[in-house]
Design a protein around this motif. Structure first.
Motif, PDB file in Angstrom:
ATOM      1  N   PHE A   1       0.848  -1.171   0.000  1.00  0.00           N
ATOM      2  CA  PHE A   1       0.000   0.000   0.000  1.00  0.00           C
ATOM      3  C   PHE A   1       0.897   1.239   0.000  1.00  0.00           C
ATOM      4  O   PHE A   1       2.087   1.167   0.298  1.00  0.00           O
ATOM      5  N   ARG A   2       0.301   2.355  -0.304  1.00  0.00           N
ATOM      6  CA  ARG A   2       0.998   3.622  -0.130  1.00  0.00           C
ATOM      7  C   ARG A   2       0.013   4.669   0.360  1.00  0.00           C
ATOM      8  O   ARG A   2      -1.191   4.541   0.160  1.00  0.00           O
ATOM      9  N   GLN A   3       0.579   5.669   0.984  1.00  0.00           N
ATOM     10  CA  GLN A   3      -0.252   6.780   1.438  1.00  0.00           C
ATOM     11  C   GLN A   3       0.520   8.079   1.253  1.00  0.00           C
ATOM     12  O   GLN A   3       1.596   8.259   1.839  1.00  0.00           O
TER      13      GLN A   3
ATOM     14  N   ARG B   1      -5.096   5.661   2.123  1.00  0.00           N
ATOM     15  CA  ARG B   1      -4.147   4.599   1.846  1.00  0.00           C
ATOM     16  C   ARG B   1      -4.637   3.793   0.645  1.00  0.00           C
ATOM     17  O   ARG B   1      -5.810   3.401   0.580  1.00  0.00           O
ATOM     18  N   GLU B   2      -3.732   3.554  -0.285  1.00  0.00           N
ATOM     19  CA  GLU B   2      -4.092   2.940  -1.561  1.00  0.00           C
ATOM     20  C   GLU B   2      -3.410   1.598  -1.734  1.00  0.00           C
ATOM     21  O   GLU B   2      -2.195   1.483  -1.581  1.00  0.00           O
ATOM     22  N   GLY B   3      -4.184   0.573  -2.068  1.00  0.00           N
ATOM     23  CA  GLY B   3      -3.622  -0.738  -2.349  1.00  0.00           C
ATOM     24  C   GLY B   3      -2.985  -0.765  -3.719  1.00  0.00           C
ATOM     25  O   GLY B   3      -3.562  -0.242  -4.684  1.00  0.00           O
TER      26      GLY B   3
ATOM     27  N   TYR C   1       5.272   4.009   1.761  1.00  0.00           N
ATOM     28  CA  TYR C   1       4.867   2.697   1.269  1.00  0.00           C
ATOM     29  C   TYR C   1       4.895   1.691   2.415  1.00  0.00           C
ATOM     30  O   TYR C   1       5.846   1.661   3.210  1.00  0.00           O
ATOM     31  N   TYR C   2       3.851   0.880   2.471  1.00  0.00           N
ATOM     32  CA  TYR C   2       3.686  -0.091   3.547  1.00  0.00           C
ATOM     33  C   TYR C   2       3.432  -1.479   2.968  1.00  0.00           C
ATOM     34  O   TYR C   2       2.824  -1.623   1.908  1.00  0.00           O
ATOM     35  N   CYS C   3       3.837  -2.504   3.705  1.00  0.00           N
ATOM     36  CA  CYS C   3       3.356  -3.840   3.395  1.00  0.00           C
ATOM     37  C   CYS C   3       2.423  -4.283   4.527  1.00  0.00           C
ATOM     38  O   CYS C   3       2.557  -3.837   5.668  1.00  0.00           O
ATOM     39  N   ALA C   4       1.494  -5.118   4.167  1.00  0.00           N
ATOM     40  CA  ALA C   4       0.478  -5.573   5.113  1.00  0.00           C
ATOM     41  C   ALA C   4       0.083  -6.997   4.775  1.00  0.00           C
ATOM     42  O   ALA C   4       0.298  -7.464   3.655  1.00  0.00           O
ATOM     43  N   ALA C   5      -0.488  -7.682   5.735  1.00  0.00           N
ATOM     44  CA  ALA C   5      -0.876  -9.074   5.520  1.00  0.00           C
ATOM     45  C   ALA C   5      -2.270  -9.327   6.079  1.00  0.00           C
ATOM     46  O   ALA C   5      -2.708  -8.676   7.030  1.00  0.00           O
ATOM     47  N   GLU C   6      -2.927 -10.263   5.445  1.00  0.00           N
ATOM     48  CA  GLU C   6      -4.258 -10.671   5.880  1.00  0.00           C
ATOM     49  C   GLU C   6      -4.382 -12.162   5.658  1.00  0.00           C
ATOM     50  O   GLU C   6      -3.886 -12.696   4.662  1.00  0.00           O
ATOM     51  N   THR C   7      -5.051 -12.842   6.578  1.00  0.00           N
ATOM     52  CA  THR C   7      -5.214 -14.278   6.421  1.00  0.00           C
ATOM     53  C   THR C   7      -6.164 -14.603   5.282  1.00  0.00           C
ATOM     54  O   THR C   7      -7.147 -13.888   5.056  1.00  0.00           O
ATOM     55  N   THR C   8      -5.844 -15.655   4.553  1.00  0.00           N
ATOM     56  CA  THR C   8      -6.735 -16.148   3.505  1.00  0.00           C
ATOM     57  C   THR C   8      -7.324 -17.502   3.876  1.00  0.00           C
ATOM     58  O   THR C   8      -7.922 -18.177   3.038  1.00  0.00           O
ATOM     59  N   ALA C   9      -7.143 -17.914   5.126  1.00  0.00           N
ATOM     60  CA  ALA C   9      -7.663 -19.210   5.560  1.00  0.00           C
ATOM     61  C   ALA C   9      -9.174 -19.285   5.352  1.00  0.00           C
ATOM     62  O   ALA C   9      -9.906 -18.392   5.746  1.00  0.00           O
ATOM     63  N   MET C  10      -9.602 -20.330   4.692  1.00  0.00           N
ATOM     64  CA  MET C  10     -11.026 -20.567   4.433  1.00  0.00           C
ATOM     65  C   MET C  10     -11.634 -19.521   3.503  1.00  0.00           C
ATOM     66  O   MET C  10     -12.850 -19.399   3.414  1.00  0.00           O
TER      67      MET C  10
ATOM     68  N   TRP D   1       0.446  -4.760   9.844  1.00  0.00           N
ATOM     69  CA  TRP D   1       1.151  -3.767   9.032  1.00  0.00           C
ATOM     70  C   TRP D   1       2.622  -3.736   9.390  1.00  0.00           C
ATOM     71  O   TRP D   1       2.989  -3.898  10.561  1.00  0.00           O
ATOM     72  N   GLY D   2       3.449  -3.476   8.383  1.00  0.00           N
ATOM     73  CA  GLY D   2       4.827  -3.139   8.666  1.00  0.00           C
ATOM     74  C   GLY D   2       4.936  -1.631   8.795  1.00  0.00           C
ATOM     75  O   GLY D   2       4.014  -0.890   8.440  1.00  0.00           O
ATOM     76  N   GLN D   3       6.088  -1.179   9.277  1.00  0.00           N
ATOM     77  CA  GLN D   3       6.270   0.264   9.316  1.00  0.00           C
ATOM     78  C   GLN D   3       6.512   0.731   7.886  1.00  0.00           C
ATOM     79  O   GLN D   3       6.920  -0.042   7.036  1.00  0.00           O
ATOM     80  N   GLY D   4       6.222   1.959   7.602  1.00  0.00           N
ATOM     81  CA  GLY D   4       6.345   2.435   6.236  1.00  0.00           C
ATOM     82  C   GLY D   4       7.761   2.802   5.864  1.00  0.00           C
ATOM     83  O   GLY D   4       8.635   2.980   6.709  1.00  0.00           O
ATOM     84  N   THR D   5       7.963   2.911   4.565  1.00  0.00           N
ATOM     85  CA  THR D   5       9.230   3.397   4.036  1.00  0.00           C
ATOM     86  C   THR D   5       8.931   4.508   3.047  1.00  0.00           C
ATOM     87  O   THR D   5       8.062   4.369   2.183  1.00  0.00           O
ATOM     88  N   GLN D   6       9.613   5.617   3.195  1.00  0.00           N
ATOM     89  CA  GLN D   6       9.324   6.797   2.385  1.00  0.00           C
ATOM     90  C   GLN D   6       9.948   6.680   0.998  1.00  0.00           C
ATOM     91  O   GLN D   6      11.132   6.379   0.864  1.00  0.00           O
TER      92      GLN D   6
END
Length: 133
Positions: free
Chosen positions: A37-39, A45-47, A94-103, A123-128
């Motif tokens: 994502f970025r903001q 915040r935009e995927g 810019y950020y990376c993020a995760a979400e479970t896809t289980a089921m 979420w991870g911390q962002g990087t400019q």
């Protein structure tokens, strides 16, 4: 505990390229989607792009398709956002993020992540990234 750490940001010339990295740890299965994502200041915040660790499906936002791509090295627990032909308007955190896809279907999960990033808890911390001519 799942942890994400983004790195690789910096100052780049308009038209240049940059590769961001997202180091991951703590995943106990492949039932996750990891997304970038970025903001930018004053904007939501935009995927940008996402990958399903379970089946390798890749999802890229139309806004950056053709310029940005996502890849991963599962054995190194690293994901990348490769950005080419950068524009001044790509300046953002810019950020990376995760979400479970289980089921759940990966596409549905990523769609939900992009529509409602406020509901993501990993979420991870962002990087400019600053793009300037």
């Amino acid at each position: 505990e799942v942890q994400l750490q983004a790195s690789g940001g910096g100052l780049v010339r308009t038209g240049g390229s940059l590769r961001l990295s997202c180091a991951t740890s703590g995943f106990t299965s492949d039932d996750y989607a990891v997304a970038w994502f970025r903001q930018a200041p004053g904007k939501r915040r935009e995927g940008l792009a996402a990958i399903s660790l379970r089946d390798g499906q890749i999802f890229t936002s139309e806004s950056v398709k053709g310029r940005f791509s996502i890849s991963n090295e599962n054995d190194k627990h690293l994901l990348y956002l490769i950005m080419n032909n950068l524009k001044d308007e790509d300046t953002a955190i810019y950020y990376c993020a995760a979400e479970t896809t289980a089921m759940r279907d990966s596409a549905i999960t990523v769609g939900a992540m992009f529509r409602r990033p406020d509901l993501i808890t990993l979420w991870g911390q962002g990087t400019q990234v600053t793009v300037s001519s």
